[in-house]
Design a protein around this motif. Sequence first.
Motif, PDB file in Angstrom:
ATOM      1  N   TYR A 193     105.964 100.560  31.193  1.00 13.87           N
ATOM      2  CA  TYR A 193     106.017  99.376  32.058  1.00 13.87           C
ATOM      3  C   TYR A 193     105.339  99.622  33.401  1.00 13.87           C
ATOM      4  O   TYR A 193     104.425  98.895  33.808  1.00 13.87           O
ATOM      5  CB  TYR A 193     107.487  98.998  32.280  1.00 13.87           C
ATOM      6  CG  TYR A 193     107.752  97.725  33.061  1.00 13.87           C
ATOM      7  CD1 TYR A 193     107.414  97.596  34.405  1.00 13.87           C
ATOM      8  CD2 TYR A 193     108.383  96.650  32.458  1.00 13.87           C
ATOM      9  CE1 TYR A 193     107.683  96.441  35.123  1.00 13.87           C
ATOM     10  CE2 TYR A 193     108.658  95.480  33.172  1.00 13.87           C
ATOM     11  CZ  TYR A 193     108.312  95.389  34.495  1.00 13.87           C
ATOM     12  OH  TYR A 193     108.582  94.239  35.195  1.00 13.87           O
ATOM     13  N   LEU A 194     105.785 100.637  34.118  1.00 11.26           N
ATOM     14  CA  LEU A 194     105.298 100.873  35.474  1.00 11.26           C
ATOM     15  C   LEU A 194     103.813 101.219  35.488  1.00 11.26           C
ATOM     16  O   LEU A 194     103.063 100.757  36.357  1.00 11.26           O
ATOM     17  CB  LEU A 194     106.107 101.989  36.141  1.00 11.26           C
ATOM     18  CG  LEU A 194     105.863 102.197  37.637  1.00 11.26           C
ATOM     19  CD1 LEU A 194     106.175 100.933  38.417  1.00 11.26           C
ATOM     20  CD2 LEU A 194     106.711 103.360  38.159  1.00 11.26           C
ATOM     21  N   LYS A 195     103.361 101.999  34.511  1.00 10.41           N
ATOM     22  CA  LYS A 195     101.951 102.390  34.455  1.00 10.41           C
ATOM     23  C   LYS A 195     101.046 101.166  34.304  1.00 10.41           C
ATOM     24  O   LYS A 195     100.055 101.011  35.024  1.00 10.41           O
ATOM     25  CB  LYS A 195     101.713 103.360  33.295  1.00 10.41           C
ATOM     26  CG  LYS A 195     102.289 104.748  33.498  1.00 10.41           C
ATOM     27  CD  LYS A 195     101.971 105.628  32.295  1.00 10.41           C
ATOM     28  CE  LYS A 195     102.510 107.041  32.489  1.00 10.41           C
ATOM     29  NZ  LYS A 195     102.214 107.902  31.304  1.00 10.41           N
ATOM     30  N   LEU A 196     101.403 100.281  33.370  1.00 11.47           N
ATOM     31  CA  LEU A 196     100.533  99.120  33.155  1.00 11.47           C
ATOM     32  C   LEU A 196     100.695  98.104  34.286  1.00 11.47           C
ATOM     33  O   LEU A 196      99.720  97.457  34.685  1.00 11.47           O
ATOM     34  CB  LEU A 196     100.833  98.458  31.806  1.00 11.47           C
ATOM     35  CG  LEU A 196      99.805  97.399  31.382  1.00 11.47           C
ATOM     36  CD1 LEU A 196      98.399  97.996  31.277  1.00 11.47           C
ATOM     37  CD2 LEU A 196     100.188  96.741  30.055  1.00 11.47           C
ATOM     38  N   GLN A 197     101.888  97.989  34.806  1.00  9.81           N
ATOM     39  CA  GLN A 197     102.091  97.085  35.943  1.00  9.81           C
ATOM     40  C   GLN A 197     101.178  97.482  37.111  1.00  9.81           C
ATOM     41  O   GLN A 197     100.486  96.645  37.687  1.00  9.81           O
ATOM     42  CB  GLN A 197     103.551  97.115  36.402  1.00  9.81           C
ATOM     43  CG  GLN A 197     103.835  96.209  37.588  1.00  9.81           C
ATOM     44  CD  GLN A 197     104.968  96.722  38.463  1.00  9.81           C
ATOM     45  OE1 GLN A 197     104.956  97.864  38.917  1.00  9.81           O
ATOM     46  NE2 GLN A 197     105.956  95.860  38.681  1.00  9.81           N
ATOM     47  N   GLN A 198     101.187  98.748  37.437  1.00  9.35           N
ATOM     48  CA  GLN A 198     100.366  99.227  38.549  1.00  9.35           C
ATOM     49  C   GLN A 198      98.880  99.052  38.259  1.00  9.35           C
ATOM     50  O   GLN A 198      98.099  98.673  39.145  1.00  9.35           O
ATOM     51  CB  GLN A 198     100.696 100.684  38.847  1.00  9.35           C
ATOM     52  CG  GLN A 198     102.093 100.885  39.423  1.00  9.35           C
ATOM     53  CD  GLN A 198     102.450 102.344  39.618  1.00  9.35           C
ATOM     54  OE1 GLN A 198     101.897 103.231  38.942  1.00  9.35           O
ATOM     55  NE2 GLN A 198     103.379 102.615  40.523  1.00  9.35           N
ATOM     56  N   ALA A 199      98.489  99.313  37.010  1.00 10.37           N
ATOM     57  CA  ALA A 199      97.081  99.171  36.642  1.00 10.37           C
ATOM     58  C   ALA A 199      96.630  97.716  36.744  1.00 10.37           C
ATOM     59  O   ALA A 199      95.569  97.412  37.296  1.00 10.37           O
ATOM     60  CB  ALA A 199      96.855  99.698  35.229  1.00 10.37           C
ATOM     61  N   LEU A 200      97.449  96.795  36.233  1.00  8.42           N
ATOM     62  CA  LEU A 200      97.078  95.381  36.261  1.00  8.42           C
ATOM     63  C   LEU A 200      97.087  94.815  37.676  1.00  8.42           C
ATOM     64  O   LEU A 200      96.198  94.051  38.051  1.00  8.42           O
ATOM     65  CB  LEU A 200      98.043  94.575  35.383  1.00  8.42           C
ATOM     66  CG  LEU A 200      97.857  94.707  33.868  1.00  8.42           C
ATOM     67  CD1 LEU A 200      99.000  94.029  33.131  1.00  8.42           C
ATOM     68  CD2 LEU A 200      96.524  94.087  33.431  1.00  8.42           C
ATOM     69  N   MET A 201      98.088  95.207  38.466  1.00  8.84           N
ATOM     70  CA  MET A 201      98.235  94.603  39.791  1.00  8.84           C
ATOM     71  C   MET A 201      97.306  95.221  40.838  1.00  8.84           C
ATOM     72  O   MET A 201      97.229  94.736  41.970  1.00  8.84           O
ATOM     73  CB  MET A 201      99.700  94.668  40.239  1.00  8.84           C
ATOM     74  CG  MET A 201     100.597  93.795  39.366  1.00  8.84           C
ATOM     75  SD  MET A 201     102.324  93.734  39.900  1.00  8.84           S
ATOM     76  CE  MET A 201     102.194  92.766  41.411  1.00  8.84           C
ATOM     77  N   SER A 202      96.605  96.265  40.450  1.00  9.27           N
ATOM     78  CA  SER A 202      95.571  96.825  41.338  1.00  9.27           C
ATOM     79  C   SER A 202      94.169  96.519  40.813  1.00  9.27           C
ATOM     80  O   SER A 202      93.172  96.929  41.411  1.00  9.27           O
ATOM     81  CB  SER A 202      95.753  98.339  41.476  1.00  9.27           C
ATOM     82  OG  SER A 202      95.627  98.986  40.221  1.00  9.27           O
ATOM     83  N   ASP A 203      94.111  95.769  39.721  1.00 11.10           N
ATOM     84  CA  ASP A 203      92.829  95.473  39.081  1.00 11.10           C
ATOM     85  C   ASP A 203      92.265  94.165  39.620  1.00 11.10           C
ATOM     86  O   ASP A 203      92.994  93.190  39.826  1.00 11.10           O
ATOM     87  CB  ASP A 203      93.028  95.361  37.565  1.00 11.10           C
ATOM     88  CG  ASP A 203      91.710  95.243  36.816  1.00 11.10           C
ATOM     89  OD1 ASP A 203      90.800  96.037  37.095  1.00 11.10           O
ATOM     90  OD2 ASP A 203      91.601  94.338  35.964  1.00 11.10           O
TER      91      ASP A 203
END
Length: 255
Positions: free
Chosen positions: A163-173
């Motif tokens: 969850y946290l890994k993809l959340q951070q990736a998407l929200m910084s993309d």
Amino acid sequence: MTRFPRLRLSLLTAALAGGLAVFPAGSSRAEGSFTPAQRQEIVAIVRNALKTDPTILADAITAMRAETEAQQQAKGLQAVRANRAKLAGSSGDIVLGNPKGSLSVVEFYDPRCPYCRKVLPDLDRLVSAEPDLRLVEKVVPVLGPASQMEAEAIAAAGLQGGYLKLQQALMSDSQPASVARIRALATATGLDADRLERDMKGPDVAAILHENMDLARQVGLEGTPTFLIGEKAIIPGAASFEDLKSEVDSLRKPS
């Protein structure tokens, strides 16, 4: 001539503007008890007051807005108390900070919301500064199809422990949302992209998002981010670190 205290005159002004009459609770006077001449005199008083001091109407509007917000806050907090267990976090949420912390904050966020993205560093800072803080993040897709897609992806990543890994990736993309882009970011963060894409449309993810949206409606969410500070306050908008820290500190004080 009857004289009204400033606040009462303000409320009367706003009420007359809306075609209503305002009386204290228990008053024996009713709108119909005024004669046409008396009502005309009241209207003249109000008009004269507005001419000499236009801030009266602004004060009335401010007072009514504050009262409305207080009522919404009370109703929202009632819903918070009624849904205490669900707001404590489920398998579909990410819990940051101390999982057993006594200082509880819940954030409703949309992954495409620029204000939600802006506040991320402050949330990391807040978690670091408060060892007893338990921060639950609930994803809610409120900004359209792109938000729905990315919220599904984040919830699906949680089923893989990412969850946290993809959340951070998407929200910084900064790229437009698409299944292809989500798959690329999922692969880059070590997730199974094929499983992720299947799970995005599966019943588990649908249930997670449905519950989050239902909770958001019950607490009266009007936008993202929105923060629930324990059972004491509902803070809409991208609050600053200092404001969030102050609100969290207030949880240590008795109600």
